[in-house]
Scaffold this active site. Sequence first.
Site, short mmCIF file in Angstrom:
data_model
loop_
_atom_site.label_atom_id
_atom_site.label_comp_id
_atom_site.label_asym_id
_atom_site.label_seq_id
_atom_site.Cartn_x
_atom_site.Cartn_y
_atom_site.Cartn_z
N LEU A 190 0.87 -1.19 0.00
CA LEU A 190 0.00 0.00 0.00
C LEU A 190 0.89 1.23 0.00
O LEU A 190 1.72 1.42 0.90
CB LEU A 190 -0.92 -0.02 1.22
CG LEU A 190 -2.08 0.99 1.18
CD1 LEU A 190 -3.30 0.46 1.96
CD2 LEU A 190 -1.71 2.36 1.71
N LEU A 203 1.39 5.62 -1.25
CA LEU A 203 0.70 6.91 -1.33
C LEU A 203 0.71 7.42 -2.77
O LEU A 203 1.78 7.58 -3.36
CB LEU A 203 1.43 7.93 -0.44
CG LEU A 203 0.94 9.37 -0.54
CD1 LEU A 203 -0.47 9.51 0.04
CD2 LEU A 203 1.90 10.33 0.16
N GLY A 204 -0.45 7.69 -3.33
CA GLY A 204 -0.54 8.32 -4.65
C GLY A 204 -0.35 9.82 -4.52
O GLY A 204 -0.73 10.42 -3.50
N ASP A 257 4.24 7.02 -4.64
CA ASP A 257 4.15 6.92 -6.09
C ASP A 257 4.17 8.33 -6.70
O ASP A 257 3.25 9.12 -6.47
CB ASP A 257 2.84 6.22 -6.49
CG ASP A 257 2.76 6.07 -8.00
OD1 ASP A 257 3.45 5.18 -8.53
OD2 ASP A 257 2.03 6.84 -8.65
N TYR A 301 3.31 15.04 -12.64
CA TYR A 301 2.44 15.57 -11.58
C TYR A 301 2.90 16.95 -11.10
O TYR A 301 2.17 17.63 -10.39
CB TYR A 301 2.36 14.59 -10.40
CG TYR A 301 1.88 13.19 -10.75
CD1 TYR A 301 1.21 12.94 -11.96
CD2 TYR A 301 2.09 12.11 -9.90
CE1 TYR A 301 0.79 11.66 -12.30
CE2 TYR A 301 1.65 10.83 -10.23
CZ TYR A 301 1.01 10.61 -11.43
OH TYR A 301 0.60 9.35 -11.76
N LYS A 319 8.03 8.21 -12.83
CA LYS A 319 7.65 7.75 -14.17
C LYS A 319 8.18 8.67 -15.25
O LYS A 319 8.19 9.90 -15.09
CB LYS A 319 6.11 7.68 -14.29
CG LYS A 319 5.45 6.95 -13.12
CD LYS A 319 3.96 6.78 -13.29
CE LYS A 319 3.32 6.34 -11.98
NZ LYS A 319 2.95 7.44 -11.08
#
Length: 308
Positions: free
Chosen positions: A11, A13-14, A39, A44, A73
């Site tokens: 799990l 964190l976005g 993440d 972003y 990414k």
Amino acid sequence: MPSPLSAMPSLGLGTWQAPPGQVNQAVCDALELGYRHVDCASLYGNEAEIGAALQRAFQSGLVQREELWITSKLWNDCHAPEQVRPALLRSLRDLGLEQLDLYLIHWPVVHRHGVLMPERASEQIPLEQMPLQDTWRAMEALVDEGLVREIGVSNFSAIKIDSLLQHARRRPTVNQVERHPWLQQNALLGYCQHQGIQLTAYSPLGSSSSNGQPSLLDDPVICAIAEEHRASPPQVLLAWGLATGTAVIPKSVHRDRLASNLAALRLQLSHSDLDRIAALDRHHRILDGSFWELPGGPYTRANLWDEA
Ligand SMILES: NC(=O)c1ccc[n+]([C@@H]2O[C@H](COP(=O)([O-])OP(=O)(O)OC[C@H]3O[C@@H](n4cnc5c(N)ncnc54)[C@H](OP(=O)(O)O)[C@@H]3O)[C@@H](O)[C@H]2O)c1
């Protein structure tokens, strides 16, 4: 031998749409609460602020670098092999890190360098001209150099992974895709499991539903199961993602939600809960890729997802 991904917490964190001015505090709160996986993505636009939060956590002794799993990414305008390393170095600089744990090709879609979101087809490059395997070779070189520990892909179909594997020296360790009970992606999940590729579920809560669409958080079956467990609907959604073998990366900038989302790790769903949720699949994509479909351009939803 432990698998290479044994250190990736299931799990994380976005951070997409985690706004400037809020994301620093959100990351600090998350780390304090026990999150150890963040993440990120250059797109972003908040990696520098996340980096500042990470530095604060290191300096205060809250966590050490080795305890964290940080993903970033490669954006679509940097697929040219000579652009891959500079793009990674920018993310490392912004995050204040010497190495990433995981670097993903964000989309199997290519833009001209410097174009963040194309508005016309001339700003897009077909995959035939800039093959994913060439980008992948440059990603592999980042591992060779020790700049990233693992490399993977995002928004890739089984067909695209298969064709990458024909040429790959290193296998992708993760495929990050949209997944929640309304888009269960069972065939893709089965394929990834067969290939030893970890599937990470993005938008596990159904993303933000400000566009008037029905919200997954209001789904009556999810709400009923939540009530039966004295849990919240987001906890049921996350527990389902975990129980079905994926990692989940919910985003929130609110401390109470961060805590409650993390507590999903302790929620055990029954076989009957899982059966009821299995019946909710309706192949509903929130990020359906229509934003890459431009008149006269090379990308369509059909060739993006390799679906009829
Ligand atoms: N690879 C890709 O192409 C891709 C695409 C999309 C997303 N991602 C990654 O996946 C992460 C998660 O996906 P996502 O951000 O689209 O959506 P998500 O995590 O499914 O949902 C986020 C939304 O849910 C709200 N929320 C969070 N916890 C909640 C709770 N306990 N109760 C009620 N509402 C809650 C958040 O609001 P607040 O923040 O206001 O709490 C936000 O509006 C992203 O942040 C990003 O890191 C990757």
